[in-house]
Every structure is written in C-alpha cells, then in structure tokens.
Motif scaffolding. Sequence first.
Motif, PDB file in Angstrom:
ATOM      1  N   ARG A  79     -35.797  29.608 -33.658  1.00 21.81           N
ATOM      2  CA  ARG A  79     -34.358  29.843 -33.439  1.00 21.81           C
ATOM      3  C   ARG A  79     -33.980  29.620 -31.982  1.00 21.81           C
ATOM      4  NH1 ARG A  79     -35.733  34.373 -36.736  1.00 21.81           N
ATOM      5  NH2 ARG A  79     -35.825  35.656 -34.870  1.00 21.81           N
ATOM      6  N   LEU A  80     -34.965  29.241 -31.143  1.00 24.04           N
ATOM      7  CA  LEU A  80     -34.786  28.996 -29.710  1.00 24.04           C
ATOM      8  C   LEU A  80     -34.278  30.241 -28.982  1.00 24.04           C
ATOM      9  CD1 LEU A  80     -33.254  25.420 -29.843  1.00 24.04           C
ATOM     10  CD2 LEU A  80     -35.615  26.043 -29.405  1.00 24.04           C
ATOM     11  N   GLU A  81     -34.761  31.414 -29.374  1.00 24.81           N
ATOM     12  CA  GLU A  81     -34.412  32.656 -28.703  1.00 24.81           C
ATOM     13  C   GLU A  81     -35.401  32.899 -27.572  1.00 24.81           C
ATOM     14  OE1 GLU A  81     -34.424  35.798 -31.534  1.00 24.81           O
ATOM     15  OE2 GLU A  81     -32.897  34.869 -32.788  1.00 24.81           O
ATOM     16  N   PRO A  82     -34.966  33.540 -26.504  1.00 25.13           N
ATOM     17  CA  PRO A  82     -35.905  33.863 -25.424  1.00 25.13           C
ATOM     18  C   PRO A  82     -36.881  34.942 -25.896  1.00 25.13           C
ATOM     19  CG  PRO A  82     -33.759  34.826 -24.970  1.00 25.13           C
ATOM     20  CD  PRO A  82     -33.605  33.968 -26.201  1.00 25.13           C
ATOM     21  N   ALA A  83     -38.032  34.959 -25.277  1.00 23.02           N
ATOM     22  CA  ALA A  83     -39.038  35.972 -25.604  1.00 23.02           C
ATOM     23  C   ALA A  83     -38.535  37.333 -25.190  1.00 23.02           C
ATOM     24  CB  ALA A  83     -40.352  35.653 -24.903  1.00 23.02           C
ATOM     25  N   GLU A  84     -38.897  38.350 -25.965  1.00 24.94           N
ATOM     26  CA  GLU A  84     -38.488  39.707 -25.638  1.00 24.94           C
ATOM     27  C   GLU A  84     -39.336  40.224 -24.483  1.00 24.94           C
ATOM     28  OE1 GLU A  84     -38.942  42.002 -29.153  1.00 24.94           O
ATOM     29  OE2 GLU A  84     -37.566  40.761 -30.304  1.00 24.94           O
ATOM     30  N   PRO A  85     -38.713  40.901 -23.506  1.00 24.25           N
ATOM     31  CA  PRO A  85     -39.519  41.473 -22.411  1.00 24.25           C
ATOM     32  C   PRO A  85     -40.412  42.587 -22.936  1.00 24.25           C
ATOM     33  CG  PRO A  85     -37.206  42.113 -22.190  1.00 24.25           C
ATOM     34  CD  PRO A  85     -37.297  41.146 -23.344  1.00 24.25           C
ATOM     35  N   LYS A  86     -41.580  42.726 -22.339  1.00 27.32           N
ATOM     36  CA  LYS A  86     -42.542  43.739 -22.779  1.00 27.32           C
ATOM     37  C   LYS A  86     -42.083  45.142 -22.435  1.00 27.32           C
ATOM     38  CE  LYS A  86     -46.457  40.725 -22.776  1.00 27.32           C
ATOM     39  NZ  LYS A  86     -47.839  40.555 -22.586  1.00 27.32           N
ATOM     40  N   ASP A  87     -41.493  45.319 -21.257  1.00 30.18           N
ATOM     41  CA  ASP A  87     -41.012  46.617 -20.836  1.00 30.18           C
ATOM     42  C   ASP A  87     -39.522  46.485 -20.577  1.00 30.18           C
ATOM     43  OD1 ASP A  87     -41.954  48.968 -18.188  1.00 30.18           O
ATOM     44  OD2 ASP A  87     -40.550  49.141 -19.849  1.00 30.18           O
ATOM     45  N   GLU A  88     -38.699  47.230 -21.298  1.00 24.64           N
ATOM     46  CA  GLU A  88     -37.254  47.081 -21.181  1.00 24.64           C
ATOM     47  C   GLU A  88     -36.727  47.586 -19.855  1.00 24.64           C
ATOM     48  OE1 GLU A  88     -35.336  48.725 -24.566  1.00 24.64           O
ATOM     49  OE2 GLU A  88     -36.568  47.585 -25.965  1.00 24.64           O
ATOM     50  N   SER A  93     -38.712  39.654 -12.938  1.00 17.43           N
ATOM     51  CA  SER A  93     -39.230  39.611 -11.565  1.00 17.43           C
ATOM     52  C   SER A  93     -40.098  40.809 -11.240  1.00 17.43           C
ATOM     53  CB  SER A  93     -38.064  39.545 -10.569  1.00 17.43           C
ATOM     54  OG  SER A  93     -37.334  40.757 -10.623  1.00 17.43           O
ATOM     55  N   GLY A  94     -40.157  41.780 -12.165  1.00 18.04           N
ATOM     56  CA  GLY A  94     -40.979  42.955 -11.920  1.00 18.04           C
ATOM     57  C   GLY A  94     -40.230  44.069 -11.237  1.00 18.04           C
TER      58      GLY A  94
END
Length: 98
Positions: A79-88, A93-94
């Motif tokens: 669906r060309l969605e961005p990957a979900e971040p591991k920690d919300e 950038s951290g």
Amino acid sequence: MAERILEKQHEHEREQERERLREQEQKDLEVESHRGARPLEGFAGGHTTWTGDQDDGAAARVHAGDAEASWEASERQARLEPAEPKDEDEDTSGLRRE
C-alpha cells in the motif's frame, strides 16, 4: 632411483600419520577413562549435546511473531505506507517528541 626415493618419502609420511593417529587415540582413551565435567562440546563445530527439541523450543519463543510481522510489513509496502516507528515517543532522529 627417483621412484625409490619418492616411495621412501611416502612411506615415511604414512608412518608419521599413523603415529599421529596413535597419539590422538591415546589422548582420547585417557580422557574417556575419567568421569567428570567435560569441556565445551561443539565449540569448534564438532558434535554437541544440543538437541533439535531445544532448537525448536527456542525458535518458537524468539520467532513467534515473525510471520505476522512479515505479513503486515508486506501489506504496508504493497500500500506504499511508511513503516511504523518502533517507539511512539521517539521520532526517526532519536529525539523525544514534545
């Protein structure tokens, strides 16, 4: 004459190999004659006492959610969605979001 020298050399090499094997066998017999703790088996790729059941149990715990995660990642990619971040609470950038 050259054949005779070569044959002597080969015989000498075979005798050295037989002697080396005898020494190794003697060491093995000496180790096997004593009961007690054994050194790490399998450290250099040799035989171990680790069983397939242990592998299956560990794999079941470690990789329990792999199939679902892979399927979800494939669906997002399709669906060309961005990957979900591991920690919300953190962005890519951290740095912490406010």
